[in-house]
Design a protein around this motif. Sequence first.
Motif, short mmCIF file in Angstrom:
data_model
loop_
_atom_site.label_atom_id
_atom_site.label_comp_id
_atom_site.label_asym_id
_atom_site.label_seq_id
_atom_site.Cartn_x
_atom_site.Cartn_y
_atom_site.Cartn_z
N SER A 198 0.82 -1.27 -0.06
CA SER A 198 0.08 -0.05 -0.07
C SER A 198 0.81 1.17 0.05
N TRP A 199 2.11 1.31 0.49
CA TRP A 199 2.97 2.50 0.37
C TRP A 199 3.91 2.61 -0.49
N ASP A 200 4.26 3.34 -1.09
CA ASP A 200 5.60 3.83 -2.03
C ASP A 200 6.50 4.32 -1.02
N MET A 201 7.73 3.69 -0.68
CA MET A 201 8.67 4.14 0.01
C MET A 201 10.02 4.23 -0.26
N GLY A 202 11.16 4.55 0.51
CA GLY A 202 12.51 4.27 0.23
C GLY A 202 12.52 2.71 0.55
N GLN A 203 13.73 1.92 -0.12
CA GLN A 203 13.75 0.69 -0.25
C GLN A 203 13.96 0.12 1.35
N ARG A 204 14.74 0.87 2.08
CA ARG A 204 15.09 0.30 3.58
C ARG A 204 13.82 0.08 4.37
N ILE A 205 12.85 1.22 4.29
CA ILE A 205 11.82 1.19 5.13
C ILE A 205 10.70 0.10 4.53
N THR A 206 10.70 -0.05 3.13
CA THR A 206 9.79 -1.05 2.56
C THR A 206 10.14 -2.21 3.26
N ILE A 207 11.54 -2.85 3.29
CA ILE A 207 11.72 -4.03 3.75
C ILE A 207 11.51 -4.28 5.45
N ASP A 208 11.95 -3.18 6.15
CA ASP A 208 11.60 -3.16 7.49
C ASP A 208 9.92 -3.30 7.84
N SER A 209 9.25 -2.76 6.48
CA SER A 209 7.74 -3.08 6.75
C SER A 209 7.41 -4.41 6.70
N ALA A 210 8.22 -5.41 5.60
CA ALA A 210 7.93 -6.62 5.38
C ALA A 210 8.15 -7.46 6.60
N SER A 211 9.15 -7.15 7.30
CA SER A 211 9.95 -7.78 8.60
C SER A 211 9.19 -7.26 9.85
#
Length: 388
Positions: A198-211
């Motif tokens: 749902s969110w379009d963000m930088g790569q690091r926070i995107t992976i942090d969201s997955a974990s």
Amino acid sequence: MRRISIFGSTGSIGQSTIDLIHRDREAYEVVALTGGANIELLAHDARQLGAKVAVTAYEDKLPALKDALAGSGVHAAAGEHALIEAADRPADWIMSAIVGSAGLAPGLHALKHGTTLALANKESLVTAGPLLMSEAQAHGTRILPVDSEHSAVFQGLVGEERSEVERVIITASGGPFRDWSLEQLAGATLAQACKHPSWDMGQRITIDSASMFNKALEIIETHEYFGFAGDMIEVLVHPGSYVHALVGFKDGALMAHLGAPDMRHAIGYALHWPERRNLPVARLDLAQVGTLRFEPPDEVRFPALRLARDVMEIGGLAGAVFNAAKEAALDMFIAQEIGFLDMARIVEVVLNEMSSATSLGNAALTLDTVLEADKEARARARACHARS
Ligand code: NAD
Ligand code: MG
């Protein structure tokens, strides 16, 4: 004219901030823009906005930045010292949108000058929350939250008594792996972790969201920023990301903040606070959304959430250790040296090692002790991987 600076201007939050500035160009004087390796974008924005200075975090990029800014009148600078110097330049409002604990020192400097700090860089609060909050108080200035959940809680508290708050609920989209089993999570790839629903963000926070490390950081961020005890802070998985947070009061009322998943809302709120201005964000059509789904988070599949509770319990330098171990583990996952679940495993090992070896909870919190703990935690995270 308001003097503003944007730290991390080339990133996702930085670009959304610039988008808002462009829409009301005459109202702002841009003092400093800072970025990393994307020199072209940094120089382009600095020229277009007529910034006084553009800073790249990397010293070896200075010649390229100077070339790109030749004849523009924008001063080019590079390196950690230049970032601090940029934070020392007088400004009325600073966006702190560097990713990682690298954002802490510039933010602290800005506060010392009484500059309002719009804080997207949650890592600063996790690593050195008490330091940041006391610095803001000592210099009579404010930190305004830009993380969507924290902006939502902040808005939910307007006109309310803190003592009447019973609980705070921050929502999590659940990321791309919301339904995945532990077995599937063990094999999750970098490409899969980089796809946020749902969110379009930088790569690091995107992976942090997955974990769910992102949510773990946000639990601690809520604790540090608002001062609510850990057991008052709940997480609710809410695919769709329409409800950003809820504030629960002692009469049982829950006040929810809803909006389209677009960071320009939280950025714009911090930019115009205490006013509300028209913002270019989509208006939610709840009839079209139809149903709002909620489910409890799973701390077995997403151990980062459990670790956040440990960090709040320990206090002191535990946040700095947790964040730095996470950043190092994330680097190793991005380099495809470790698996997805190894990130939480490594962070837990480092947190345990350092909380038994040193008195993390009682340690004095200064920029130096925080940076030292950060460095040691990163080294231990890499050593932990090397052993396994
Ligand atoms: P991003 O990766 O898109 O951008 C990061 C910015 O920081 C870039 O300008 C980059 O050049 C700079 N940077 C990276 N490493 C640096 C270093 N060592 N020193 C100096 N500058 C450095 O990140 P983002 O998604 O914009 O996130 C920025 C911050 O905002 C993070 O703390 C993130 O957790 C937070 N945040 C982001 C979102 C979002 O929607 N993107 C939402 C909430 C909070
Ligand atoms: Mg958030």
